[in-house]
Design a protein around this motif. Sequence first.
Motif, PDB file in Angstrom:
ATOM      1  N   CYS A  67       0.842  -1.200   0.000  1.00 49.27           N
ATOM      2  CA  CYS A  67       0.000   0.000   0.000  1.00 49.27           C
ATOM      3  C   CYS A  67       0.876   1.248   0.000  1.00 49.27           C
ATOM      4  O   CYS A  67       0.615   2.235  -0.699  1.00 49.27           O
ATOM      5  N   LEU A  68       1.942   1.194   0.783  1.00 46.89           N
ATOM      6  CA  LEU A  68       2.859   2.319   0.888  1.00 46.89           C
ATOM      7  C   LEU A  68       3.501   2.628  -0.461  1.00 46.89           C
ATOM      8  O   LEU A  68       3.752   3.790  -0.796  1.00 46.89           O
ATOM      9  N   ALA A  69       3.766   1.585  -1.253  1.00 45.47           N
ATOM     10  CA  ALA A  69       4.373   1.774  -2.569  1.00 45.47           C
ATOM     11  C   ALA A  69       3.481   2.616  -3.474  1.00 45.47           C
ATOM     12  O   ALA A  69       3.964   3.442  -4.261  1.00 45.47           O
ATOM     13  N   GLU A  70       2.169   2.442  -3.353  1.00 47.55           N
ATOM     14  CA  GLU A  70       1.241   3.228  -4.174  1.00 47.55           C
ATOM     15  C   GLU A  70       1.285   4.705  -3.788  1.00 47.55           C
ATOM     16  O   GLU A  70       1.218   5.583  -4.646  1.00 47.55           O
ATOM     17  N   VAL A  71       1.411   4.976  -2.497  1.00 49.49           N
ATOM     18  CA  VAL A  71       1.512   6.365  -2.043  1.00 49.49           C
ATOM     19  C   VAL A  71       2.824   6.971  -2.546  1.00 49.49           C
ATOM     20  O   VAL A  71       2.874   8.140  -2.941  1.00 49.49           O
ATOM     21  N   LEU A 123      -5.626   1.612   6.230  1.00 49.09           N
ATOM     22  CA  LEU A 123      -6.490   1.858   7.388  1.00 49.09           C
ATOM     23  C   LEU A 123      -6.791   0.556   8.121  1.00 49.09           C
ATOM     24  O   LEU A 123      -6.764   0.499   9.349  1.00 49.09           O
ATOM     25  N   GLY A 124      -7.056  -0.473   7.340  1.00 47.12           N
ATOM     26  CA  GLY A 124      -7.332  -1.766   7.948  1.00 47.12           C
ATOM     27  C   GLY A 124      -6.127  -2.346   8.644  1.00 47.12           C
ATOM     28  O   GLY A 124      -6.228  -2.866   9.763  1.00 47.12           O
ATOM     29  N   PHE A 125      -4.955  -2.237   8.025  1.00 47.37           N
ATOM     30  CA  PHE A 125      -3.738  -2.774   8.628  1.00 47.37           C
ATOM     31  C   PHE A 125      -3.368  -2.028   9.900  1.00 47.37           C
ATOM     32  O   PHE A 125      -2.859  -2.593  10.854  1.00 47.37           O
ATOM     33  N   ASP A 127      -5.964   7.995  -7.823  1.00 46.05           N
ATOM     34  CA  ASP A 127      -6.518   7.025  -8.761  1.00 46.05           C
ATOM     35  C   ASP A 127      -7.075   5.840  -7.963  1.00 46.05           C
ATOM     36  O   ASP A 127      -6.980   5.796  -6.732  1.00 46.05           O
ATOM     37  N   GLY A 128      -7.648   4.888  -8.675  1.00 46.01           N
ATOM     38  CA  GLY A 128      -8.287   3.764  -7.997  1.00 46.01           C
ATOM     39  C   GLY A 128      -7.332   2.962  -7.146  1.00 46.01           C
ATOM     40  O   GLY A 128      -7.670   2.545  -6.031  1.00 46.01           O
ATOM     41  N   GLN A 129      -6.103   2.745  -7.655  1.00 41.84           N
ATOM     42  CA  GLN A 129      -5.132   1.950  -6.914  1.00 41.84           C
ATOM     43  C   GLN A 129      -4.687   2.654  -5.636  1.00 41.84           C
ATOM     44  O   GLN A 129      -4.574   2.035  -4.579  1.00 41.84           O
ATOM     45  N   ALA A 130      -4.429   3.959  -5.739  1.00 36.13           N
ATOM     46  CA  ALA A 130      -3.994   4.708  -4.559  1.00 36.13           C
ATOM     47  C   ALA A 130      -5.105   4.762  -3.515  1.00 36.13           C
ATOM     48  O   ALA A 130      -4.852   4.628  -2.311  1.00 36.13           O
ATOM     49  N   GLU A 131      -6.343   4.941  -3.979  1.00 40.14           N
ATOM     50  CA  GLU A 131      -7.475   4.989  -3.054  1.00 40.14           C
ATOM     51  C   GLU A 131      -7.637   3.650  -2.332  1.00 40.14           C
ATOM     52  O   GLU A 131      -7.831   3.597  -1.117  1.00 40.14           O
ATOM     53  N   MET A 132      -7.504   2.550  -3.092  1.00 42.02           N
ATOM     54  CA  MET A 132      -7.618   1.231  -2.488  1.00 42.02           C
ATOM     55  C   MET A 132      -6.469   0.997  -1.500  1.00 42.02           C
ATOM     56  O   MET A 132      -6.652   0.415  -0.435  1.00 42.02           O
ATOM     57  N   ALA A 133      -5.272   1.493  -1.867  1.00 41.93           N
ATOM     58  CA  ALA A 133      -4.112   1.319  -1.003  1.00 41.93           C
ATOM     59  C   ALA A 133      -4.314   1.998   0.341  1.00 41.93           C
ATOM     60  O   ALA A 133      -4.010   1.437   1.401  1.00 41.93           O
TER      61      ALA A 133
END
Length: 661
Positions: free
Chosen positions: A452-456, A479-481, A468-474
Motif C-alpha cells: 500500500c505504501l508503494a502506491e503512495v 487503514l485496515g492494517f 486514482d483507484g489503486q492509490a485509493e484502495m491502497a
Amino acid sequence: MLYVFELAWGVPHEPEKFVQEAVTAGHPSQYESFLPKILHQALEAHKALSDAELVKLRLKWVKKWTERSQTLELRASERDLKASLPQHAKTILKDKKIALWKEMLEDLQYEDMGVVDELVEGTKLLGEVPLTNVFPQHFKPAEFSVEDAKQESQTLREVVLKKTRSSGDRDLDAEVFEKTIEEVSKGWLAGPMELSSLPEPSLIGRRFGLKQGPKTRLIDDLTVGGQNGTVQSNESPKPQGPDVIAAILIGLMKVLPGESVEGRAYDLKSAYKQLAICESDLWAAFVSCFNPKTKSPSIFQLKAVPFGATRAVYWFLRVVRSIWYIGVVGLKLPWSCFFDDFVVFSKQGMVKSTDAAVTALFRLIGWKFAEEGEKCQQFSSEVSALGIKVCLKDFSRGKVYFDNTEKRKQDLSDLIQETLKSKNVTQKEGQVLRGKLQFADSQVYGRLSKLCLAEVSKLCASGGKALDGQAEMALKRFLGFLSSGKPRVLSCHTDRPFFLFTDACFEPTSPFWACGLGGVLVNDQGILLEFFSCSLSDEEMKKLGSESKKSIIFEAELLALIVAMYRWSSVLKSASCVCYIDNNAVRDVAISGRARNAAGIHLLERLLQVEMRLGVNAWFCRVASESNIADYPSRNDLRLFNAVRQVEVKPLIRQILKGFG
C-alpha cells in the motif's frame, strides 16, 4: 572514452559448505548490530553486578561529580567561561555546567571533545559541518556557498517576505505570533524589528505553525531563506530509534532472564532552545512571522537554536550523544537517545536507583527535562515514546511488544480519511503522508501494508495529483492494517535466526517426478533440522499454469518457499529468517512484493499473509543452484538426509492452492 570491464570467477561451494557459510553470515538485520559497543558493555555490567553493587557504583559516581561541582576551582572555571560568552549566549546557557560536563567527558575518555568547543562557540547555521568521527560517513554537498547566499541575500529576503502570509486559520496565526512574543521574553528571540534595521547582508527564514494534535509546533524554515542550502556535511548522524530500543531489550532479556523490567522516557524541555546560535552567524538568523494584527510580516532575530535549521540537527544530535555516552559509561544506564527523548529501562527493584541516576545526571550538567505534566512519565511496564508503545508485561517470560500508540493510529487514521475525502493530494501533502505511514508501518509485521505504501510513493513521485483507484484502495487497505496489524513481538531468541533453503524442479517428460518441491530448515548452529520432498500432481501443476505455459518453474519455486514458511511456522513465529532461493525471479518478487501473472499474484498474497501472521523478520537471498542443499530433495535425491527428519507437506500444498484455477 575508456571502458573498463571486470569479470569475477569462482567455484561454488558444495551445499554443506554453503550452509555453514550462510550461518556464519547470519541475518543482515539482526538487532544486535544496532547495539553500540559501549551499550553492550553496560548491559553486561547488569549481569556481572548485583543490585547492591550497581546502586553503589551509581551513588559513588554521582557523589564524586556533585562534590567536584562545588569546588572553588570548578566554580571559577565555570564563571570565567560564562563571562567569555556573548550576551545572548549567557542568557541561554546560564544553567549549563559546561566545565563540569567537559571534565566528565574527559574522565570517561569521550572521543569527540570538540563538542564542548562548539557548544561554547555556539551553533552555526551556515557552511560545512565539522567532522566528528562518531557518526557514519556520508557526504552531502552544499547547494551553494555562503558567499553566494550573501550576494543573493536581498532576493532571498524578498522571496521569504512574500511567502509570509496568513495560514488561513485565524486562531493558528494568533497562537504562532503569541508564542513568538513569549520566546522574546525568554531571550530566545529579539524583536520585532524593522526590515531597514537589519544588517547588510542578512538572511531571513520563515516562521509558521504546524498543528500536531492539540498542540502547535513553531517551525523556522531556513531552507526558503537560503541558510540550509549552504550546509555541507561528511557524516550522517543517526538518532537511536526503535531498533536500538529493541536491541537494548533483547540484550536485557539475555542478561536478566526471568526478571521483571520497567521503562520510562525522559523528555528534554524545549531542547533546541537550550543551545545558543554562534555570534558570527547572527546575520543569517532572522525569521519572518505573520502578524495577525498588522496583517503583514514581522521580523525577529533568533538567539536560540531553531527547529528547522539543517546544521542545528547535526549539532543537537552531537550534543545529546555526549550526554547519552556519560549515562551509559558512567552510570551503566541501558538507555537510548532519539533527539530529545531518552528512553531508559530498569529492573523493577532498581527503578528508584535508575530514576535517581538519570535525574542527577541532567541536573548536574544543567539540562532541563520534563519533571511535571503529560511528558513527565513514571516507570511502567508500558512505555510510550517516538509514537510507539513498548509493552513489557511479558518481559519476565522473554517477550516484549512494539506497537504504534493509539494517538498515532488515530492521527494517521484521520489524515488518511481526510485524504480519501479530498480525492486530491499535492506533492508536499503526499510526502508528509508517506513519511508518517512509513514510521507507523515499521511497527506492524508483514509487508501487505508496504505494498500500500508503494502506491503512495508512486503518487508522490508523480508530483501529486487526484487519487486514482489503486492509490485509493491502497489507503483504505492501510487503514485496515493500522487497526488490525499485529504488534511486533521480540524475544531473547529473535537474534538467533533460522535458515530456509527451498528449490523446485520442472521436468514435464518425467513420468514419476515431473515437478518436485524441496525445502530444508537449518538452525543458527548449522544443523539441518527437518526437510520436505514431494512431487506435484497433474492437477496441482495445472493450477500453476502447466497447460498454458511451457514452464512453471517460477510458480513452483515460489510455491516451495510458501510451503516452507507454512510448514515451519511454529519455529519461525516472531523469529528472524534468511530464505535462500536459487531462482532470481522468485527472490525479486519476494523482496518487492509484486508479481505479474495470476498464479504469481495469488501465491505472493499467500506469502505475505503467512509472513504477517507469523511476524517473521524474513530476508531473501540468492544461492547458486550448485550450492543449494534443497536441490537434492526437490529431485527426490535424499542421500544427504539419512539422519534428518522428513515432514509431510502435501496437505499444505492443497490448502495453499485452494481457489486456484
